[in-house]
Design a protein around this motif. Structure first.
Motif, PDB file in Angstrom:
ATOM      1  N   ARG A   1       0.842  -1.183   0.000  1.00 13.73           N
ATOM      2  CA  ARG A   1       0.000   0.000   0.000  1.00 13.73           C
ATOM      3  C   ARG A   1       0.880   1.236   0.000  1.00 13.73           C
ATOM      4  NH1 ARG A   1      -4.705  -1.813   4.309  1.00 13.73           N
ATOM      5  NH2 ARG A   1      -5.766  -3.278   2.913  1.00 13.73           N
ATOM      6  N   ALA A   2       0.787   1.960  -1.092  1.00 12.29           N
ATOM      7  CA  ALA A   2       1.515   3.209  -1.271  1.00 12.29           C
ATOM      8  C   ALA A   2       0.709   4.029  -2.269  1.00 12.29           C
ATOM      9  CB  ALA A   2       2.926   2.943  -1.786  1.00 12.29           C
ATOM     10  N   ASP A   3       1.076   5.282  -2.441  1.00 16.00           N
ATOM     11  CA  ASP A   3       0.359   6.102  -3.411  1.00 16.00           C
ATOM     12  C   ASP A   3       0.780   5.758  -4.835  1.00 16.00           C
ATOM     13  OD1 ASP A   3      -1.069   7.440  -1.441  1.00 16.00           O
ATOM     14  OD2 ASP A   3       0.480   8.966  -1.192  1.00 16.00           O
ATOM     15  N   ASN A   4       2.054   5.480  -4.996  1.00 12.39           N
ATOM     16  CA  ASN A   4       2.551   5.081  -6.309  1.00 12.39           C
ATOM     17  C   ASN A   4       3.852   4.312  -6.110  1.00 12.39           C
ATOM     18  OD1 ASN A   4       2.475   4.801  -9.065  1.00 12.39           O
ATOM     19  ND2 ASN A   4       2.824   6.951  -9.551  1.00 12.39           N
ATOM     20  N   PHE A   5       4.252   3.538  -7.121  1.00 14.12           N
ATOM     21  CA  PHE A   5       5.507   2.791  -7.014  1.00 14.12           C
ATOM     22  C   PHE A   5       5.996   2.389  -8.398  1.00 14.12           C
ATOM     23  CE2 PHE A   5       2.212  -0.587  -6.452  1.00 14.12           C
ATOM     24  CZ  PHE A   5       2.514  -1.382  -7.552  1.00 14.12           C
ATOM     25  N   THR A   6       7.265   2.017  -8.434  1.00  9.46           N
ATOM     26  CA  THR A   6       7.836   1.338  -9.602  1.00  9.46           C
ATOM     27  C   THR A   6       8.334  -0.021  -9.133  1.00  9.46           C
ATOM     28  OG1 THR A   6      10.008   2.380  -9.228  1.00  9.46           O
ATOM     29  CG2 THR A   6       8.512   3.453 -10.785  1.00  9.46           C
ATOM     30  N   LEU A   7       8.308  -0.992 -10.033  1.00  9.42           N
ATOM     31  CA  LEU A   7       8.683  -2.370  -9.715  1.00  9.42           C
ATOM     32  C   LEU A   7       9.922  -2.753 -10.516  1.00  9.42           C
ATOM     33  CD1 LEU A   7       8.215  -5.253  -8.602  1.00  9.42           C
ATOM     34  CD2 LEU A   7       6.561  -5.588 -10.460  1.00  9.42           C
ATOM     35  N   HIS A   8      10.872  -3.385  -9.811  1.00  7.69           N
ATOM     36  CA  HIS A   8      12.121  -3.806 -10.436  1.00  7.69           C
ATOM     37  C   HIS A   8      12.430  -5.247 -10.011  1.00  7.69           C
ATOM     38  CE1 HIS A   8      12.942   0.552 -11.122  1.00  7.69           C
ATOM     39  NE2 HIS A   8      12.233   0.644 -10.011  1.00  7.69           N
ATOM     40  N   VAL A   9      12.914  -6.041 -10.940  1.00  5.92           N
ATOM     41  CA  VAL A   9      13.299  -7.425 -10.643  1.00  5.92           C
ATOM     42  C   VAL A   9      14.710  -7.649 -11.167  1.00  5.92           C
ATOM     43  CG1 VAL A   9      12.805  -9.864 -11.044  1.00  5.92           C
ATOM     44  CG2 VAL A   9      10.921  -8.247 -10.698  1.00  5.92           C
TER      45      VAL A   9
ATOM     46  N   TYR B   1       1.917   6.416   5.957  1.00  4.55           N
ATOM     47  CA  TYR B   1       2.458   5.108   6.306  1.00  4.55           C
ATOM     48  C   TYR B   1       2.434   4.186   5.092  1.00  4.55           C
ATOM     49  CZ  TYR B   1      -2.473   3.729   6.764  1.00  4.55           C
ATOM     50  OH  TYR B   1      -3.810   3.502   6.527  1.00  4.55           O
ATOM     51  N   PHE B   2       3.285   3.179   5.122  1.00  9.34           N
ATOM     52  CA  PHE B   2       3.387   2.174   4.071  1.00  9.34           C
ATOM     53  C   PHE B   2       3.003   0.824   4.666  1.00  9.34           C
ATOM     54  CE2 PHE B   2       6.378   5.529   3.137  1.00  9.34           C
ATOM     55  CZ  PHE B   2       6.325   5.716   1.766  1.00  9.34           C
ATOM     56  N   ASP B   3       2.294  -0.006   3.902  1.00 12.58           N
ATOM     57  CA  ASP B   3       1.931  -1.354   4.341  1.00 12.58           C
ATOM     58  C   ASP B   3       2.524  -2.378   3.395  1.00 12.58           C
ATOM     59  OD1 ASP B   3       0.290  -0.837   6.625  1.00 12.58           O
ATOM     60  OD2 ASP B   3      -1.249  -0.078   5.279  1.00 12.58           O
ATOM     61  N   PHE B   4       2.984  -3.485   3.974  1.00  9.92           N
ATOM     62  CA  PHE B   4       3.567  -4.579   3.190  1.00  9.92           C
ATOM     63  C   PHE B   4       2.842  -5.877   3.560  1.00  9.92           C
ATOM     64  CE2 PHE B   4       6.930  -1.739   4.897  1.00  9.92           C
ATOM     65  CZ  PHE B   4       7.128  -0.959   3.762  1.00  9.92           C
ATOM     66  N   PHE B   5       2.288  -6.547   2.555  1.00  7.88           N
ATOM     67  CA  PHE B   5       1.559  -7.787   2.769  1.00  7.88           C
ATOM     68  C   PHE B   5       2.260  -8.928   2.039  1.00  7.88           C
ATOM     69  CE2 PHE B   5      -1.460  -4.342   3.260  1.00  7.88           C
ATOM     70  CZ  PHE B   5      -2.134  -4.699   4.423  1.00  7.88           C
TER      71      PHE B   5
END
Length: 220
Positions: free
Chosen positions: A114-122, A173-177
């Motif tokens: 849960r964030a407002d926006n993000f980029t994903l990298h692998v 705040y940030f949430d990680f699931f």
């Protein structure tokens, strides 16, 4: 029966506008949570095997740039779900995915952050992310859930590093699931409908609720 209906209509007409608004909102909420949510949206029941994930960690970031990850001071997250509170800004969230045989279609990742926006990298490869990430003029693209496809060419057999670079502004705040990572072909077919129902569909439903509530207040 007619007299009962007339009596109820009279009582409704006698209510003040604010009371009518509250009743309308509560009625629509009850309809959504007790009818629409269980019978239309339902719950996720994936029938596929997920890849194991481990070594969860998070770190503050000075800017929403993946290049900053190399110098970030990561803190281990012992178990998920986890969170960081209470400051807006930029953060990175990463974990490892163990892959044996790499699927021909690559893997799918359901972010579950849960964030407002993000980029994903692998493995250092940019995979996805849209909109603006620079505060204060950000967009809220992360509110719309989707499954990200990681092509087979970006993967290796064994440990693969997944990193999210995130921004938060509206809520500090940030949430990680627990993430869901699996064969993309299997995952997409089963979760595409649910992604729509728990993403854009929810915003459509709540917008409709707001319009009905305003209508009830204005034309009461």
């Amino acid at each position: 029966m007619r007299s009962l209906i007339d009596s109820m209509a009279g009582r409704w007409a006698a209510l003040p506008p604010l009371a009518k608004l509250i009743v309308a909102v509560l009625a629509i909420q009850a309809l959504f949570w007790f009818a629409v949510k269980p019978w239309v949206i339902g719950s996720v029941s994936p029938n596929f095997e997920s890849f194991d994930t481990s070594e969860y960690a998070q770190a503050a970031m000075p800017a929403p740039d993946y290049a900053e990850v190399a110098d970030a001071q990561f803190e281990v997250i012992d178990s998920l779900p986890g969170e960081h509170c209470c400051e807006a800004g930029y953060r990175a969230f990463r974990y490892q995915v163990e892959i044996g045989d790499i699927p021909a279609s690559g893997i799918g990742i359901a972010p579950h952050v849960r964030a407002d926006n993000f980029t994903l990298h692998v493995n250092g490869n940019y995979i996805g992310g849209t909109g603006r990430m620079e505060l204060p003029d950000i967009t809220y693209d992360a509110l719309f859930r989707q499954i990200y496809q990681v092509p087979a060419s970006a993967l290796v057999e064994g440990q693969n590093e997944v990193t999210f670079v995130m921004v938060r502004d509206g809520i500090p705040y940030f949430d990680f699931f627990p993430p869901v990572v699996a064969d993309y072909a299997q995952m997409k077919g089963q979760l595409a409908h649910n992604d729509f129902m728990v993403g854009p569909y929810l915003y459509i439903v709540f917008t409709a609720m707001l319009m009905v509530a305003i209508f009830a207040l204005v034309f009461a």
